[in-house]
Design a protein around this motif. Sequence first.
Motif, mmCIF file in Angstrom:
data_model
loop_
_atom_site.group_PDB
_atom_site.id
_atom_site.type_symbol
_atom_site.label_atom_id
_atom_site.label_comp_id
_atom_site.label_asym_id
_atom_site.label_seq_id
_atom_site.Cartn_x
_atom_site.Cartn_y
_atom_site.Cartn_z
ATOM 1 N N SER A 1 49.236 10.174 52.364
ATOM 2 C CA SER A 1 49.525 10.004 53.790
ATOM 3 C C SER A 1 48.259 9.901 54.631
ATOM 4 O O SER A 1 48.332 9.584 55.821
ATOM 5 C CB SER A 1 50.376 11.181 54.294
ATOM 6 N N PHE A 2 47.093 10.162 54.028
ATOM 7 C CA PHE A 2 45.837 10.064 54.763
ATOM 8 C C PHE A 2 45.476 8.600 54.978
ATOM 9 O O PHE A 2 45.801 7.737 54.149
ATOM 10 C CB PHE A 2 44.714 10.765 54.001
ATOM 11 N N PRO A 3 44.782 8.287 56.076
ATOM 12 C CA PRO A 3 44.409 6.890 56.361
ATOM 13 C C PRO A 3 43.493 6.311 55.286
ATOM 14 O O PRO A 3 42.615 6.988 54.757
ATOM 15 C CB PRO A 3 43.677 6.990 57.706
ATOM 16 N N GLY A 4 43.702 5.046 54.931
ATOM 17 C CA GLY A 4 42.829 4.321 54.021
ATOM 18 C C GLY A 4 43.032 4.611 52.562
ATOM 19 O O GLY A 4 42.203 4.215 51.728
ATOM 20 N N ARG A 5 44.132 5.280 52.181
ATOM 21 C CA ARG A 5 44.334 5.636 50.767
ATOM 22 C C ARG A 5 45.244 4.651 50.037
ATOM 23 O O ARG A 5 45.734 4.942 48.949
ATOM 24 C CB ARG A 5 44.934 7.039 50.668
ATOM 25 N N GLU A 6 45.464 3.459 50.598
ATOM 26 C CA GLU A 6 46.358 2.507 49.947
ATOM 27 C C GLU A 6 45.824 2.063 48.590
ATOM 28 O O GLU A 6 46.577 1.969 47.601
ATOM 29 C CB GLU A 6 46.556 1.282 50.852
ATOM 30 N N LEU A 7 44.510 1.770 48.530
ATOM 31 C CA LEU A 7 43.932 1.339 47.256
ATOM 32 C C LEU A 7 43.969 2.456 46.220
ATOM 33 O O LEU A 7 44.164 2.207 45.024
ATOM 34 C CB LEU A 7 42.490 0.872 47.479
ATOM 35 N N MET A 8 43.793 3.703 46.657
ATOM 36 C CA MET A 8 43.905 4.824 45.732
ATOM 37 C C MET A 8 45.308 4.908 45.142
ATOM 38 O O MET A 8 45.475 5.117 43.933
ATOM 39 C CB MET A 8 43.553 6.137 46.449
ATOM 40 N N ALA A 9 46.310 4.748 46.005
ATOM 41 C CA ALA A 9 47.696 4.817 45.536
ATOM 42 C C ALA A 9 47.991 3.710 44.529
ATOM 43 O O ALA A 9 48.656 3.931 43.504
ATOM 44 C CB ALA A 9 48.645 4.737 46.731
ATOM 45 N N GLN A 10 47.482 2.499 44.806
ATOM 46 C CA GLN A 10 47.718 1.376 43.895
ATOM 47 C C GLN A 10 47.023 1.603 42.547
ATOM 48 O O GLN A 10 47.584 1.292 41.491
ATOM 49 C CB GLN A 10 47.213 0.085 44.534
ATOM 50 N N SER A 11 45.801 2.152 42.585
ATOM 51 C CA SER A 11 45.089 2.396 41.327
ATOM 52 C C SER A 11 45.787 3.464 40.491
ATOM 53 O O SER A 11 45.820 3.383 39.255
ATOM 54 C CB SER A 11 43.645 2.812 41.621
ATOM 55 N N HIS A 12 46.378 4.463 41.143
ATOM 56 C CA HIS A 12 47.124 5.489 40.407
ATOM 57 C C HIS A 12 48.374 4.897 39.764
ATOM 58 O O HIS A 12 48.751 5.272 38.644
ATOM 59 C CB HIS A 12 47.502 6.632 41.355
ATOM 60 N N GLU A 13 48.993 3.962 40.454
ATOM 61 C CA GLU A 13 50.178 3.324 39.880
ATOM 62 C C GLU A 13 49.824 2.471 38.666
ATOM 63 O O GLU A 13 50.534 2.458 37.661
ATOM 64 C CB GLU A 13 50.865 2.461 40.944
ATOM 65 N N LEU A 14 48.692 1.762 38.755
ATOM 66 C CA LEU A 14 48.285 0.884 37.658
ATOM 67 C C LEU A 14 47.827 1.666 36.436
ATOM 68 O O LEU A 14 48.030 1.241 35.296
ATOM 69 C CB LEU A 14 47.172 -0.056 38.127
ATOM 70 N N THR A 15 47.170 2.785 36.660
ATOM 71 C CA THR A 15 46.639 3.575 35.539
ATOM 72 C C THR A 15 47.609 4.636 35.052
ATOM 73 O O THR A 15 47.334 5.298 34.037
ATOM 74 C CB THR A 15 45.330 4.257 35.955
ATOM 75 N N GLY A 16 48.705 4.836 35.752
ATOM 76 C CA GLY A 16 49.675 5.840 35.339
ATOM 77 C C GLY A 16 49.166 7.252 35.511
ATOM 78 O O GLY A 16 49.453 8.124 34.678
ATOM 79 N N GLY A 17 48.407 7.483 36.579
ATOM 80 C CA GLY A 17 47.860 8.806 36.839
ATOM 81 C C GLY A 17 48.945 9.810 37.176
ATOM 82 O O GLY A 17 50.098 9.465 37.461
ATOM 83 N N SER A 18 48.541 11.089 37.146
ATOM 84 C CA SER A 18 49.490 12.172 37.400
ATOM 85 C C SER A 18 49.901 12.250 38.862
ATOM 86 O O SER A 18 50.923 12.840 39.181
ATOM 87 C CB SER A 18 48.878 13.507 36.966
ATOM 88 N N GLY A 19 49.100 11.648 39.728
ATOM 89 C CA GLY A 19 49.435 11.695 41.151
ATOM 90 C C GLY A 19 48.598 12.673 41.933
ATOM 91 O O GLY A 19 48.272 12.428 43.083
ATOM 92 N N TRP A 20 48.262 13.804 41.320
ATOM 93 C CA TRP A 20 47.395 14.754 42.002
ATOM 94 C C TRP A 20 45.979 14.177 42.063
ATOM 95 O O TRP A 20 45.456 13.664 41.075
ATOM 96 C CB TRP A 20 47.369 16.085 41.257
ATOM 97 N N ALA A 21 45.350 14.281 43.209
ATOM 98 C CA ALA A 21 44.006 13.729 43.377
ATOM 99 C C ALA A 21 43.311 14.453 44.520
ATOM 100 O O ALA A 21 43.954 15.098 45.361
ATOM 101 C CB ALA A 21 44.056 12.226 43.655
ATOM 102 N N SER A 22 42.012 14.340 44.542
ATOM 103 C CA SER A 22 41.238 14.902 45.647
ATOM 104 C C SER A 22 41.291 13.966 46.847
ATOM 105 O O SER A 22 41.665 12.793 46.722
ATOM 106 C CB SER A 22 39.778 15.121 45.223
ATOM 107 N N THR A 23 40.897 14.468 47.977
ATOM 108 C CA THR A 23 40.903 13.662 49.195
ATOM 109 C C THR A 23 39.849 12.574 49.146
ATOM 110 O O THR A 23 39.996 11.525 49.775
ATOM 111 C CB THR A 23 40.667 14.565 50.424
#
Length: 475
Positions: free
Chosen positions: A110-132
Amino acid sequence: MAESTPKHRHPKHSDASRPEVWDSTSNALGVCWAIIAVLVIAVAFGGGGSKYGIANLIVQLAALIALSFHRRTFFGFWNSAPAGLKLLIALSILLPLIFLIPIPPSIWSSFPGRELMAQSHELTGGSGWASTSVDPVRTLLALTALITPLALLTIGWSAPRDRLIIIGWIAVGLGLANFLIGIPQVLSNSATGVIYPENSMPGVLFGSFANRNSTGLFLVGTLALAALLPSPLRIGQAALIIRIFVCVLLFVAIILTRSRTALVLAFLPIGLVAIRLLSARFARNRSTADAARSKGWFTLLSAIGIVAVSGLLLAAAPGRVNDVLERFGDSDDARAYIWEDASYSADRYWPVGSGMGTFDDVFQVDESLENMTMRRAGRAHNDYLEVAIEAGLPGLILIAGWLILLVWLSWRARTSHDRWIAWSGAVILLAIALQSITDYPLRNMSVLTFASFALLVLARFGTPQSRHSRQEVLP
């Protein structure tokens, strides 16, 4: 009743041989050697910036070793330092640390500018938890960069004032050493003696730094110390000639860096010295004719020395001064285009920020095609703008807090007997703050460590204590 005879203390029980006195003296010497070691190693190895991780690691390890030997002084700092200083140091450490704490995806996404982070997590199958932070590794490096200034400041807090003055003159010696290192760099058009060869600028003095602006800023700081610190040598008025000669050499070195900001900032310590001399003149109620004649002779000799050194400069490099002056009229500056795209990045991540140390990654996404060149920006060339991108509103508030603290410490120093010594540190910090408008001086380990020493000088000598102060006389 016989009269009692006074008891005389046996020599073996004198104060000089008491264990606690020896411990105190030994600790003071150890603290001073630790400060000197950290400062020298930082200037020798920390001038390359973030590209030279191993060199920066050497500086940080030296700081950690110094802290390991002086744990008591480290904890003593947190008991005796001003509350505002301790609070700002704690917040400066806490800010990058917060960016490293893993949080659920429902929060960080929900933080500003994290769209690319969200997309990279989807592509790599990450757990979802991440640092700011968008790049936790770079943020961790930014956090570890605080080790060295923290070590120097906390260890140096317990150092005697007279020893800090000696350390200040050692810093001046490091400035002269940079001048000596830079002589073959200038005379060989950067073919010899350049430590960091990636910046090819023929005829420029870099010294032990990779950025000539950092070199010039460091020399400005050493010029302030050379001009305002009391002389450690009691050699009468001959010390004035030595002081002026050292200041002239440092000013010549600043010119040879061809740094426009450094040349302008050099007039900060020069102006402060002029104010001090004028205030001393107005405060002096009487003077003898002999003293006037003596000062006249030394003034004449000083003027001759300045003219001689200036003549040598012009004879050795007649075009160097003109080259620096011509750079002020250079309107082809890519920084304006960098600032335009960096402002967009700051707006995209506002008000949280992208994470300390992440500018380079963020800027590659936001750099516009019309402003793109063959060279990589690397930095915003405006540290306030870069902090706005990386730390958002909290970072700018923290900068404002530091600036307010420096103003308060400088104002408080006016009642101190050693106020001119304290203001030498204030001038160094002011020069760093001003150069940060067009550059990034505190991203350099050497300058960051030197800034912590300047803060130490300002805070320690700005305290209104005159019992153990030195005489306020410029030899």
